[in-house]
Design an enzyme around this catalytic site. Structure first.
Site, PDB file in Angstrom:
ATOM      1  N   ASP A 108       1.107  -1.358   0.211  1.00 38.48           N
ATOM      2  CA  ASP A 108      -0.109  -0.191   0.200  1.00 38.48           C
ATOM      3  C   ASP A 108       0.789   1.038  -0.195  1.00 38.48           C
ATOM      4  OD1 ASP A 108      -1.937  -2.047   0.450  1.00 38.48           O
ATOM      5  OD2 ASP A 108      -3.086  -1.011   2.237  1.00 38.48           O
ATOM      6  N   SER A 248       7.031   4.862   5.953  1.00 37.92           N
ATOM      7  CA  SER A 248       8.291   3.974   5.932  1.00 37.92           C
ATOM      8  C   SER A 248       8.450   4.163   3.958  1.00 37.92           C
ATOM      9  CB  SER A 248       8.702   2.677   6.169  1.00 37.92           C
ATOM     10  OG  SER A 248       8.235   3.063   7.227  1.00 37.92           O
TER      11      SER A 248
END
Length: 293
Positions: A108, A248
């Protein structure tokens, strides 16, 4: 932040994370605090707390604030915040393309894509990075001249497990030590984000997309990048690893004679928009497949 959804609709959105990072990176006092927060020991300490039972009280508020649909995830009791953050999705909720020639996102994300120029540099939100400085290897960087760099930015509301995008063989994991700065583009006005972040990459010989590199980049308050496998065989869709708490980024590098990144993704990036994708959604196609079409 400017985003484009899968239907091509462009819109602006500023999340709590964006506002917090703008304050942290955009003010003098914030940057002083940042010098402490970006120390690896701070991330390790934060990671330890988030793995304790005391952190469970944060889960409900986080779900509500980020509008996370928990019906997509395993129905279970979480023992800590990190246990929740690294939750697994239910089977079938992230389907992969049936055509194995289609390159899909392994996570995602909010995606951007850049053609690597002759001097092997690419742009992320108005900040220029070289592939060589990212990898700390001129030899590997030269292999991807005139190829593509695909930047997949995960935010805290995303599913933080990632998979392999093709069958093939992978090298061992190469870890590059660094300070933990956020990967949110807000920070790019103040710090060379990718040069400072701890990161880990592996080289891949894939069945449909040729030689590739996948790099995981840690961020502020991310205790660990957890990759499951060292050198060996990889299988399309098999889980490669996960990030513990924090936003991240995953960086993919491809050769230009093996992959065609979708033109709409490249054009949206030029317009300063990131494309919101789910794991399994399309990034491009194998060049031998596009030539046959």
């Amino acid at each position: 932040m400017k985003y484009v959804d899968q239907k091509g609709r462009c819109y602006e959105e500023e999340t709590f994370q964006d506002k917090f990072l703008k304050l942290l990176y955009g003010t003098y006092i914030g940057r002083i605090k940042l010098k402490i927060l970006t120390k690896p020991w701070v991330s390790r300490l934060g990671g330890l707390f988030l793995s304790t039972g005391c952190s469970k009280c944060m889960i409900e508020r986080f779900v509500r604030k980020n509008k996370i649909d928990m019906r997509e995830y395993e129905d279970r009791i979480y023992t800590s915040y990190n246990d929740f953050f690294t939750r697994r999705i239910k089977p079938g909720k992230r389907p992969l393309p049936e055509d194995q020639h289609i390159l899909f996102s392994p996570c995602d994300c909010k995606a951007s894509a850049y053609r690597i120029t002759e001097d092997t540099s690419f742009c992320v939100k108005d900040t220029v990075y070289t592939v060589e400085s990212l990898l700390r290897s001129r030899k590997i960087a030269d292999h991807f001249k005139n190829g593509y760099a695909v930047i997949l930015r995960l935010t805290v509301d995303d599913y933080h497990r990632y998979c392999y995008f093709d069958n093939g063989i992978k090298s061992r994991n190469y870890f590059i030590k660094g300070a933990y700065h956020t990967v949110n583009p807000t920070a790019n006005d103040y710090v060379s984000v990718y040069k400072e972040n701890a990161r880990e990459f592996t080289m891949m010989k894939t069945e449909h997309f040729g030689d590739a590199v996948q790099m995981e980049v840690g961020a502020l308050m991310v205790g660990r990048i957890v990759n499951h496998h060292e050198e060996g065989i990889m299988r399309r869709g098999m889980e490669k690893g996960y990030f513990e708490f924090g936003g991240s980024t995953i960086v993919l590098l491809f050769r230009g004679d093996k992959v065609d990144i979708d033109e709409c993704l490249l054009e949206r990036t030029k317009d300063g928009c990131e494309t919101k994708l789910k794991q399994g959604q399309r990034l491009g196609v194998a060049q031998n497949r596009s030539l046959q079409s």
